[in-house]
Write an enzyme that holds these catalytic residues in place. Structure first.
Site, PDB file in Angstrom:
ATOM      1  CE  LYS A  13      -2.054  -1.164   3.873  1.00 40.27           C
ATOM      2  NZ  LYS A  13      -1.366  -2.432   4.179  1.00 40.27           N
ATOM      3  NE  ARG A 160       5.964  -0.284   9.954  1.00 40.77           N
ATOM      4  CZ  ARG A 160       4.820  -0.370   9.294  1.00 40.77           C
ATOM      5  NH1 ARG A 160       4.691   0.200   8.108  1.00 40.77           N
ATOM      6  NH2 ARG A 160       3.804  -1.023   9.806  1.00 40.77           N
ATOM      7  NE  ARG A 171       1.885  -4.801  11.204  1.00 34.31           N
ATOM      8  CZ  ARG A 171       3.027  -4.578  10.554  1.00 34.31           C
ATOM      9  NH1 ARG A 171       4.179  -4.964  11.075  1.00 34.31           N
ATOM     10  NH2 ARG A 171       3.010  -3.954   9.400  1.00 34.31           N
TER      11      ARG A 171
HETATM   12  P1  AP5 Z   1       4.781  -1.569   1.873  1.00 36.13           P
HETATM   13  O1  AP5 Z   1       4.437  -0.785   0.678  1.00 36.13           O
HETATM   14  O2  AP5 Z   1       5.523  -0.917   2.960  1.00 36.13           O
HETATM   15  O3  AP5 Z   1       3.488  -2.332   2.427  1.00 36.13           O
HETATM   16  P2  AP5 Z   1       2.191  -1.791   3.183  1.00 36.13           P
HETATM   17  O4  AP5 Z   1       1.007  -2.431   2.549  1.00 36.13           O
HETATM   18  O5  AP5 Z   1       2.222  -0.313   3.285  1.00 36.13           O
HETATM   19  O6  AP5 Z   1       2.432  -2.507   4.588  1.00 36.13           O
HETATM   20  P3  AP5 Z   1       2.334  -1.917   6.059  1.00 36.13           P
HETATM   21  O7  AP5 Z   1       3.091  -2.841   6.959  1.00 36.13           O
HETATM   22  O8  AP5 Z   1       2.698  -0.477   6.100  1.00 36.13           O
HETATM   23  O9  AP5 Z   1       0.848  -2.095   6.334  1.00 36.13           O
HETATM   24  P4  AP5 Z   1       0.164  -2.046   7.680  1.00 36.13           P
HETATM   25  O10 AP5 Z   1      -1.223  -1.889   7.250  1.00 36.13           O
HETATM   26  O11 AP5 Z   1       0.437  -3.219   8.548  1.00 36.13           O
HETATM   27  O12 AP5 Z   1       0.899  -0.845   8.456  1.00 36.13           O
HETATM   28  P5  AP5 Z   1       0.497   0.654   8.762  1.00 36.13           P
HETATM   29  O13 AP5 Z   1       1.711   1.472   8.756  1.00 36.13           O
HETATM   30  O14 AP5 Z   1      -0.648   1.063   7.923  1.00 36.13           O
HETATM   31  O15 AP5 Z   1       5.597  -2.860   1.359  1.00 36.13           O
HETATM   32  C1  AP5 Z   1       6.063  -3.832   2.284  1.00 36.13           C
HETATM   33  C2  AP5 Z   1       7.448  -4.336   1.837  1.00 36.13           C
HETATM   34  O16 AP5 Z   1       7.303  -5.088   0.636  1.00 36.13           O
HETATM   35  C3  AP5 Z   1       8.442  -3.224   1.521  1.00 36.13           C
HETATM   36  O17 AP5 Z   1       9.708  -3.659   1.895  1.00 36.13           O
HETATM   37  C4  AP5 Z   1       8.346  -3.064  -0.016  1.00 36.13           C
HETATM   38  O18 AP5 Z   1       9.555  -2.611  -0.583  1.00 36.13           O
HETATM   39  C5  AP5 Z   1       8.029  -4.502  -0.439  1.00 36.13           C
HETATM   40  N1  AP5 Z   1       7.153  -4.569  -1.609  1.00 36.13           N
HETATM   41  C6  AP5 Z   1       6.065  -3.777  -1.880  1.00 36.13           C
HETATM   42  N2  AP5 Z   1       5.471  -4.168  -3.028  1.00 36.13           N
HETATM   43  C7  AP5 Z   1       6.171  -5.258  -3.480  1.00 36.13           C
HETATM   44  C8  AP5 Z   1       6.049  -6.102  -4.614  1.00 36.13           C
HETATM   45  N3  AP5 Z   1       5.065  -5.913  -5.521  1.00 36.13           N
HETATM   46  N4  AP5 Z   1       6.941  -7.105  -4.764  1.00 36.13           N
HETATM   47  C9  AP5 Z   1       7.951  -7.299  -3.838  1.00 36.13           C
HETATM   48  N5  AP5 Z   1       8.117  -6.523  -2.745  1.00 36.13           N
HETATM   49  C10 AP5 Z   1       7.244  -5.505  -2.566  1.00 36.13           C
HETATM   50  O19 AP5 Z   1      -0.022   0.516  10.255  1.00 36.13           O
HETATM   51  C11 AP5 Z   1       0.874   0.170  11.295  1.00 36.13           C
HETATM   52  C12 AP5 Z   1       0.125   0.072  12.614  1.00 36.13           C
HETATM   53  O20 AP5 Z   1      -0.454   1.365  12.925  1.00 36.13           O
HETATM   54  C13 AP5 Z   1      -1.059  -0.895  12.625  1.00 36.13           C
HETATM   55  O21 AP5 Z   1      -0.651  -2.207  12.929  1.00 36.13           O
HETATM   56  C14 AP5 Z   1      -1.941  -0.281  13.697  1.00 36.13           C
HETATM   57  O22 AP5 Z   1      -1.460  -0.607  14.972  1.00 36.13           O
HETATM   58  C15 AP5 Z   1      -1.740   1.206  13.505  1.00 36.13           C
HETATM   59  N6  AP5 Z   1      -2.750   1.791  12.593  1.00 36.13           N
HETATM   60  C16 AP5 Z   1      -2.521   2.362  11.377  1.00 36.13           C
HETATM   61  N7  AP5 Z   1      -3.678   2.767  10.827  1.00 36.13           N
HETATM   62  C17 AP5 Z   1      -4.661   2.458  11.711  1.00 36.13           C
HETATM   63  C18 AP5 Z   1      -6.067   2.604  11.703  1.00 36.13           C
HETATM   64  N8  AP5 Z   1      -6.713   3.155  10.656  1.00 36.13           N
HETATM   65  N9  AP5 Z   1      -6.763   2.160  12.773  1.00 36.13           N
HETATM   66  C19 AP5 Z   1      -6.135   1.605  13.824  1.00 36.13           C
HETATM   67  N10 AP5 Z   1      -4.799   1.418  13.903  1.00 36.13           N
HETATM   68  C20 AP5 Z   1      -4.060   1.843  12.849  1.00 36.13           C
HETATM   69 MG    MG Z   2       2.423   1.069   4.849  1.00 41.58          MG
END
Ligand code: AP5
Ligand code: MG
Ligand code: ZN
Length: 220
Positions: A13, A160, A171
């Site tokens: 994402k 992270r 998660r």
């Molecule tokens: P990346 O693009 O970083 O993936 P992502 O989908 O953004 O994954 P996140 O871990 O950020 O998602 P998340 O939803 O768990 O975390 P968030 O920060 O939102 O890609 C991942 C890796 O893969 C990278 O190394 C990239 O280079 C690689 N990659 C990408 N595409 C690829 C491909 N096509 N092929 C190969 N490799 C690839 O949330 C974190 C925490 O915050 C949550 O756990 C929660 O506690 C809290 N939080 C955030 N939002 C909320 C909310 N709305 N409500 C409640 N709690 C929340």
């Molecule tokens: Mg992310």
């Protein structure tokens, strides 16, 4: 355009959001990035959010909904926005709907990046992120040009705190229990689109651009 990105942790994402936001000149709004910034600055919000994030749990809806409400009031959102990681519960989805209804604006799509569980762990353990601008890299799949430095802003890259094997599995479980219901929620509203997130990064982006172009054309 007004877009929501849905998908499990590690779906890509954040990676795709940077490119979409550039192409369509809309702000990339990631609740995860907002929390991480507050954690690094040790604000009261950051201290509260860290208690939940470190365990892989969701931050309570009340806090999260208020953040988005404030952020969407910002002037840079008038021509559209890209939400990454919000909504994450049906309750947050309902809150977003209320907010947008009040402004008399509509979502264009909730775009689901589909990636099965078995791909996720490798992506997360090799991930490096820039806390300054939110850019995401991977030591093997998407390395930065200069080792340890962000291509976009030159800041240091870090791992992270929630990218450990145990937390990642937690998660994913939470995603399946609390966030996946949003797929049906947006499907029922005819707002869901889907892309295969197992392709390589540029191919995922090309597929997303085709989907968004079609949605734009349908509206005109
Ligand atoms: P990346 O693009 O970083 O993936 P992502 O989908 O953004 O994954 P996140 O871990 O950020 O998602 P998340 O939803 O768990 O975390 P968030 O920060 O939102 O890609 C991942 C890796 O893969 C990278 O190394 C990239 O280079 C690689 N990659 C990408 N595409 C690829 C491909 N096509 N092929 C190969 N490799 C690839 O949330 C974190 C925490 O915050 C949550 O756990 C929660 O506690 C809290 N939080 C955030 N939002 C909320 C909310 N709305 N409500 C409640 N709690 C929340
Ligand atoms: Mg992310
Ligand atoms: Zn950066």
């Amino acid at each position: 355009m007004r877009i929501i990105l849905l998908g499990p942790p590690g779906a890509g994402k954040g990676t795709q959001a940077k490119s979409i936001s550039n192409k369509f000149s809309i702000p990339h709004i990631s609740t995860g990035d907002i929390f991480r910034k507050n954690i690094s600055e040790k604000t009261p919000l950051g201290i509260e959010a860290k208690r939940h994030i470190d365990k892989g749990h969701l931050v309570p809806d009340k806090l999260t909904i208020d953040i988005i409400k404030d952020r969407l009031d910002n002037e840079d959102c008038v021509n559209g926005f890209l939400l990454d990681g919000y909504p994450r519960t049906v309750n947050q989805g309902e809150a977003l709907k209320t907010l947008l209804d009040e402004k008399d604006i509509h979502l264009d799509t909730a775009l689901l990046i589909k990636v099965p569980r078995e791909f996720i762990l490798d992506r997360m353990t090799g991930r490096r992120v820039c806390l300054a601008c939110g850019a995401s890299y991977h030591i093997a799949f998407n390395p930065s040009k200069v080792d340890g430095k962000c291509d976009l802003c030159g800041s240091d890259l870090v791992q992270r705190a929630d990218d450990t094997e145990v937390t990642v599995n937690e998660r994913i479980d939470i995603y399946e229990a609390q966030t996946q219901p949003l797929i049906k929620y947006y499907g029922d509203k005819n707002l869901l689109s889907e892309v295969d997130g197992t392709q390589e990064i540029n191919s995922v982006f090309d597929s997303i651009c085709s989907i968004l172009a079609e949605i734009k054309n349908d509206k005109h």
